[in-house]
Design an enzyme around this catalytic site. Structure first.
Site, PDB file in Angstrom:
ATOM      1  N   ARG A  99       6.972  -5.860   2.336  1.00 46.78           N
ATOM      2  CA  ARG A  99       7.828  -5.398   1.242  1.00 46.78           C
ATOM      3  C   ARG A  99       8.337  -3.977   1.520  1.00 46.78           C
ATOM      4  O   ARG A  99       9.464  -3.642   1.235  1.00 46.78           O
ATOM      5  CB  ARG A  99       7.005  -5.452  -0.056  1.00 46.78           C
ATOM      6  CG  ARG A  99       7.547  -4.663  -1.195  1.00 46.78           C
ATOM      7  CD  ARG A  99       8.753  -5.323  -1.833  1.00 46.78           C
ATOM      8  NE  ARG A  99       9.480  -4.340  -2.595  1.00 46.78           N
ATOM      9  CZ  ARG A  99      10.712  -4.482  -3.020  1.00 46.78           C
ATOM     10  NH1 ARG A  99      11.363  -5.580  -2.775  1.00 46.78           N
ATOM     11  NH2 ARG A  99      11.303  -3.533  -3.697  1.00 46.78           N
ATOM     12  N   TYR A 100       7.468  -3.139   2.046  1.00 45.72           N
ATOM     13  CA  TYR A 100       7.824  -1.755   2.357  1.00 45.72           C
ATOM     14  C   TYR A 100       7.957  -1.615   3.866  1.00 45.72           C
ATOM     15  O   TYR A 100       7.190  -2.225   4.601  1.00 45.72           O
ATOM     16  CB  TYR A 100       6.736  -0.798   1.849  1.00 45.72           C
ATOM     17  CG  TYR A 100       6.543  -0.871   0.356  1.00 45.72           C
ATOM     18  CD1 TYR A 100       7.454  -0.281  -0.498  1.00 45.72           C
ATOM     19  CD2 TYR A 100       5.452  -1.540  -0.191  1.00 45.72           C
ATOM     20  CE1 TYR A 100       7.292  -0.344  -1.871  1.00 45.72           C
ATOM     21  CE2 TYR A 100       5.274  -1.614  -1.569  1.00 45.72           C
ATOM     22  CZ  TYR A 100       6.199  -1.006  -2.402  1.00 45.72           C
ATOM     23  OH  TYR A 100       6.028  -1.077  -3.753  1.00 45.72           O
ATOM     24  N   ARG A 103       4.701  -0.605   6.158  1.00 43.89           N
ATOM     25  CA  ARG A 103       3.368  -1.210   6.027  1.00 43.89           C
ATOM     26  C   ARG A 103       3.457  -2.666   5.590  1.00 43.89           C
ATOM     27  O   ARG A 103       4.364  -3.037   4.845  1.00 43.89           O
ATOM     28  CB  ARG A 103       2.490  -0.415   5.060  1.00 43.89           C
ATOM     29  CG  ARG A 103       3.100  -0.168   3.691  1.00 43.89           C
ATOM     30  CD  ARG A 103       2.612   1.190   3.153  1.00 43.89           C
ATOM     31  NE  ARG A 103       2.915   1.376   1.728  1.00 43.89           N
ATOM     32  CZ  ARG A 103       4.078   1.830   1.270  1.00 43.89           C
ATOM     33  NH1 ARG A 103       5.073   2.065   2.087  1.00 43.89           N
ATOM     34  NH2 ARG A 103       4.241   2.010  -0.025  1.00 43.89           N
ATOM     35  N   CYS A 112     -12.939 -15.502  -1.269  1.00 41.81           N
ATOM     36  CA  CYS A 112     -13.463 -14.276  -1.884  1.00 41.81           C
ATOM     37  C   CYS A 112     -14.953 -14.436  -2.207  1.00 41.81           C
ATOM     38  O   CYS A 112     -15.459 -15.549  -2.275  1.00 41.81           O
ATOM     39  CB  CYS A 112     -12.740 -13.966  -3.192  1.00 41.81           C
ATOM     40  SG  CYS A 112     -11.100 -13.271  -2.980  1.00 41.81           S
ATOM     41  N   CYS A 116     -12.109 -13.200  -9.522  1.00 33.98           N
ATOM     42  CA  CYS A 116     -11.844 -12.397 -10.714  1.00 33.98           C
ATOM     43  C   CYS A 116     -10.899 -13.184 -11.616  1.00 33.98           C
ATOM     44  O   CYS A 116      -9.921 -13.759 -11.130  1.00 33.98           O
ATOM     45  CB  CYS A 116     -11.219 -11.074 -10.320  1.00 33.98           C
ATOM     46  SG  CYS A 116     -12.206 -10.160  -9.121  1.00 33.98           S
ATOM     47  N   CYS A 119      -7.104 -12.376 -11.326  1.00 32.80           N
ATOM     48  CA  CYS A 119      -6.577 -12.277  -9.948  1.00 32.80           C
ATOM     49  C   CYS A 119      -5.061 -12.440  -9.886  1.00 32.80           C
ATOM     50  O   CYS A 119      -4.474 -13.302 -10.536  1.00 32.80           O
ATOM     51  CB  CYS A 119      -7.236 -13.334  -9.072  1.00 32.80           C
ATOM     52  SG  CYS A 119      -6.647 -13.328  -7.368  1.00 32.80           S
ATOM     53  N   ARG A 121      -3.467 -13.286  -7.110  1.00 36.77           N
ATOM     54  CA  ARG A 121      -3.116 -14.377  -6.195  1.00 36.77           C
ATOM     55  C   ARG A 121      -3.893 -15.635  -6.545  1.00 36.77           C
ATOM     56  O   ARG A 121      -4.353 -16.359  -5.657  1.00 36.77           O
ATOM     57  CB  ARG A 121      -3.378 -13.957  -4.741  1.00 36.77           C
ATOM     58  CG  ARG A 121      -2.632 -12.695  -4.374  1.00 36.77           C
ATOM     59  CD  ARG A 121      -2.236 -12.618  -2.920  1.00 36.77           C
ATOM     60  NE  ARG A 121      -1.581 -11.344  -2.687  1.00 36.77           N
ATOM     61  CZ  ARG A 121      -2.216 -10.253  -2.245  1.00 36.77           C
ATOM     62  NH1 ARG A 121      -3.483 -10.307  -1.920  1.00 36.77           N
ATOM     63  NH2 ARG A 121      -1.560  -9.125  -2.108  1.00 36.77           N
ATOM     64  N   ASP A 280      -1.400  -7.799 -13.335  1.00 36.38           N
ATOM     65  CA  ASP A 280      -0.235  -8.645 -13.045  1.00 36.38           C
ATOM     66  C   ASP A 280      -0.253  -9.898 -13.925  1.00 36.38           C
ATOM     67  O   ASP A 280      -1.315 -10.442 -14.206  1.00 36.38           O
ATOM     68  CB  ASP A 280      -0.251  -9.071 -11.574  1.00 36.38           C
ATOM     69  CG  ASP A 280       0.008  -7.894 -10.644  1.00 36.38           C
ATOM     70  OD1 ASP A 280       0.881  -7.075 -10.974  1.00 36.38           O
ATOM     71  OD2 ASP A 280      -0.667  -7.800  -9.606  1.00 36.38           O
ATOM     72  N   ASP A 317       3.234  -3.424 -10.767  1.00 37.31           N
ATOM     73  CA  ASP A 317       4.013  -4.151  -9.780  1.00 37.31           C
ATOM     74  C   ASP A 317       5.145  -4.840 -10.530  1.00 37.31           C
ATOM     75  O   ASP A 317       4.904  -5.664 -11.410  1.00 37.31           O
ATOM     76  CB  ASP A 317       3.142  -5.173  -9.051  1.00 37.31           C
ATOM     77  CG  ASP A 317       2.684  -4.646  -7.715  1.00 37.31           C
ATOM     78  OD1 ASP A 317       3.558  -4.363  -6.874  1.00 37.31           O
ATOM     79  OD2 ASP A 317       1.467  -4.512  -7.519  1.00 37.31           O
ATOM     80  N   LYS A 324       6.234  -1.579  -6.375  1.00 40.47           N
ATOM     81  CA  LYS A 324       5.480  -0.831  -7.383  1.00 40.47           C
ATOM     82  C   LYS A 324       6.379   0.143  -8.129  1.00 40.47           C
ATOM     83  O   LYS A 324       7.306   0.682  -7.568  1.00 40.47           O
ATOM     84  CB  LYS A 324       4.384  -0.025  -6.696  1.00 40.47           C
ATOM     85  CG  LYS A 324       3.252  -0.871  -6.174  1.00 40.47           C
ATOM     86  CD  LYS A 324       2.212   0.024  -5.528  1.00 40.47           C
ATOM     87  CE  LYS A 324       1.112  -0.786  -4.889  1.00 40.47           C
ATOM     88  NZ  LYS A 324       1.611  -1.660  -3.798  1.00 40.47           N
TER      89      LYS A 324
HETATM   90  C1  LIG Z   1       0.857  -2.135  -2.941  1.00 39.17           C
HETATM   91  C2  LIG Z   1       1.433  -2.675  -1.739  1.00 39.17           C
HETATM   92  C3  LIG Z   1       1.376  -1.982  -0.523  1.00 39.17           C
HETATM   93  C4  LIG Z   1       0.683  -0.638  -0.391  1.00 39.17           C
HETATM   94  O1  LIG Z   1       1.315   0.339  -1.119  1.00 39.17           O
HETATM   95  P1  LIG Z   1       0.757   1.816  -1.159  1.00 39.17           P
HETATM   96  O2  LIG Z   1       1.531   2.483  -2.249  1.00 39.17           O
HETATM   97  O3  LIG Z   1       1.013   2.413   0.187  1.00 39.17           O
HETATM   98  O4  LIG Z   1      -0.712   1.756  -1.427  1.00 39.17           O
HETATM   99  C5  LIG Z   1       1.970  -2.548   0.573  1.00 39.17           C
HETATM  100  N1  LIG Z   1       2.601  -3.741   0.510  1.00 39.17           N
HETATM  101  C6  LIG Z   1       2.673  -4.428  -0.640  1.00 39.17           C
HETATM  102  C7  LIG Z   1       3.384  -5.736  -0.651  1.00 39.17           C
HETATM  103  C8  LIG Z   1       2.085  -3.929  -1.800  1.00 39.17           C
HETATM  104  O5  LIG Z   1       2.150  -4.628  -2.934  1.00 39.17           O
END
Ligand SMILES: *Cc1c(COP(=O)(O)O)cnc(C)c1O
Length: 374
Positions: A99-100, A103, A112, A116, A119, A121, A280, A317, A324
Site C-alpha cells: 500500500r505504501y 514498505r 494465530c 481475537c 480481528c 483479517r 476495523d 485505517d 491510515k
Molecule cells: C499500517 C500499515 C503499514 C505500516 O505503516 P506504519 O505507519 O509504517 O507503521 C504498512 N502497510 C500497510 C498495508 C499497513 O496497513
C-alpha cells in the site's frame, strides 16, 4: 522446564470448543450462543496461558471479552466488511500487501495463537495454510526483490511467531539477502498470548545483519504478567526494539486510565507505545468498536496527562484501502494570513505567527535526496 511452559504445548493445548471453555468459565447465554451460532463462521482459540489471565467468574473481564465469542458477533455480517481495509486491492501477489511505497506486509502464515474477536483479517486468518505454498512463498520473495523502492518488510499474517524457528530462519535469511531492504518488522500477538515463545533459540534466529523490530500487540494491562516481562527483557537485552500496537475496544479498554496504565507498564519493560488503532469494521465487530468521537476524546485526555513517551498515536485505517489516517484532537481555533490560533488542553490560548513568506529558502538537496523522493 515444565511441559506447559513450552510454547508448542500452549498452542497444541489451546482451548477451541464450547466444551473446552466450559471447563474454566461458566458461560453466559450470549457466550453459549456465540459458540453454537459462530463456530462455523470464525475461528475460536485461546492458549491456556492467556485464559489463565482472565477472571473466570466475571463476564465483563477484559481478557475474556477479547477471546470469547458472543451471539452479537454472528449478527452484523455485512459483505462489505469482509475485507474492511480493501487489502485485496493492494495485493499484487497472494502473500504481499503493498500500500505504501517503501514498505510491504508479507503474510507469512494464516495461523494465530489466539483468535481475537475483533480481528481485521477474520476473512482469512485460521482458515488456510500454516506456511505459504512453495510457489506463493517464492512469488512474494521475488516481488520484494524486483521492487527496489521497498525498504521495510513487515511480517504479518496470521501470526509469524507461530512459525517454527526453522521456518522463520528461512524467511529472515532470504530477506537478509535482498540488498535494498533496510529493516524487518515482525508483527505478533504471541507475546501476549504465549510469552514463552521468546526463547534463547528464537533470539539467535532473530539476530541478523539487518535490524529486526518487534511489533507487539497488548490492549490491556492485565495482559502483562511476569512471563511477559521476562520475554520483553530477553528481547530488549538482546538489542531489539519493541513497539506496541493496540486496538481501542468497547468494554475492554475504552478509558484513558486503562491506556495510561498499559503504557506505563510497557515503558517499565522498555517497550514503547506506537499505534492505538480504531477497531476495523470487520464482520461481527460492532459490539467491540468505539465511535470515532469516543476514541478522539480518549486521545485528547491522554494528551493532557501523559508523558509523550507513553502516548500512542491514534489512527484509523480508512476503509476500502485508503491507508491510515491519524486522528488528532484539534487545538486550532483560528487561522488567518498571519498564522494560527491555538487553545491548549488546559484552556491556554495563544497565536503562532508565521515568518514572512518572502524569507523562505530552498534547502540544498543532494543527488540522493532527489532520487529517493522521485
Ligand atoms: C499500517 C500499515 C503499514 C505500516 O505503516 P506504519 O505507519 O509504517 O507503521 C504498512 N502497510 C500497510 C498495508 C499497513 O496497513
Amino acid at each position: 522446564m515444565s511441559i506447559s511452559s513450552s510454547w508448542q504445548w500452549q498452542i497444541k493445548n489451546a482451548l477451541k470448543t464450547e466444551k473446552d471453555f466450559k471447563k474454566i468459565f461458566s458461560l453466559s447465554r450470549e457466550e453459549e450462543n456465540g459458540f453454537r451460532l459462530g463456530k462455523d463462521i470464525f475461528n475460536i482459540q485461546a492458549t491456556p496461558y492467556y485464559v489463565s489471565l482472565a477472571d473466570p467468574h466475571n463476564v465483563n473481564d477484559p481478557i475474556r471479552r477479547m477471546i470469547m465469542p458472543l451471539e452479537a458477533e454472528t449478527k452484523d455480517l455485512l459483505e462489505t466488511q469482509e475485507d474492511p481495509l480493501g487489502e485485496n486491492k493492494n495485493r499484487p501477489v497472494k502473500r504481499i500487501i503493498h500500500r505504501y511505497k517503501d514498505r510491504v506486509l508479507f503474510l507469512a502464515t494464516d495461523f494465530c495463537g489466539i483468535y481475537c474477536r475483533y480481528c481485521t483479517r477474520k476473512h482469512f486468518t485460521g482458515g488456510g495454510e500454516v506456511f505459504p505454498k512453495k510457489s506463493e512463498y517464492q512469488e512474494a520473495i521475488d516481488y520484494i526483490k524486483e521492487h527496489k523502492e521497498i525498504k521495510e518488510v513487515i511480517l504479518s499474517g496470521g501470526d509469524p511467531l507461530t512459525l517454527s524457528d526453522l521456518k522463520l530462519d528461512k524467511i529472515l535469511s532470504d530477506l537478509d539477502e535482498i540488498k535494498h531492504i533496510d529493516l524487518i518488522r515482525i508483527g505478533s500477538r504471541l507475546l501476549a498470548a504465549c510469552p514463552m515463545r521468546i526463547t534463547k533459540d528464537l533470539i539467535k534466529v532473530l539476530k541478523r545483519s539487518k535490524p529486526v523490530v518487534m511489533m507487539v500487540h497488548f490492549n490491556h494491562p492485565n495482559e502483562i504478567s511476569d512471563l511477559t516481562r521476562e520475554a520483553f527483557s530477553l528481547l530488549v537485552d538482546s538489542g531489539f526494539q519493541v513497539l506496541n500496537q493496540m486496538v481501542l475496544l468497547n468494554g475492554v479498554n475504552n478509558h484513558p486510565a486503562i491506556i495510561y496504565r498499559l503504557s506505563r507498564e510497557l515503558l517499565k519493560s522498555r517497550v514503547f507505545p506506537y499505534y492505538m488503532f480504531q477497531c476495523d469494521p470487520s464482520p461481527g465487530t460492532s459490539h467491540l468498536r468505539t465511535s470515532i468521537e469516543e476514541s478522539l476524546k480518549i486521545q485528547e485526555e491522554l494528551w493532557g496527562r501523559s508523558s509523550g513517551l507513553a502516548l500512542p498515536t491514534l489512527s484509523v485505517d480508512i476503509p476500502s484501502g485508503g491507508g491510515k489516517s491519524y486522528l488528532s484532537p484539534n487545538h486550532i481555533v483560528l487561522k488567518n494570513d498571519k498564522g494560527y490560533g491555538f487553545k491548549g488542553f488546559d484552556g491556554v490560548s495563544a497565536f503562532y505567527e508565521n515568518p514572512p513568506k518572502s524569507m523562505r529558502l530552498e534547502p540544498f538537496l543532494s543527488g540522493e535526496d532527489i532520487k529517493i523522493w522521485e
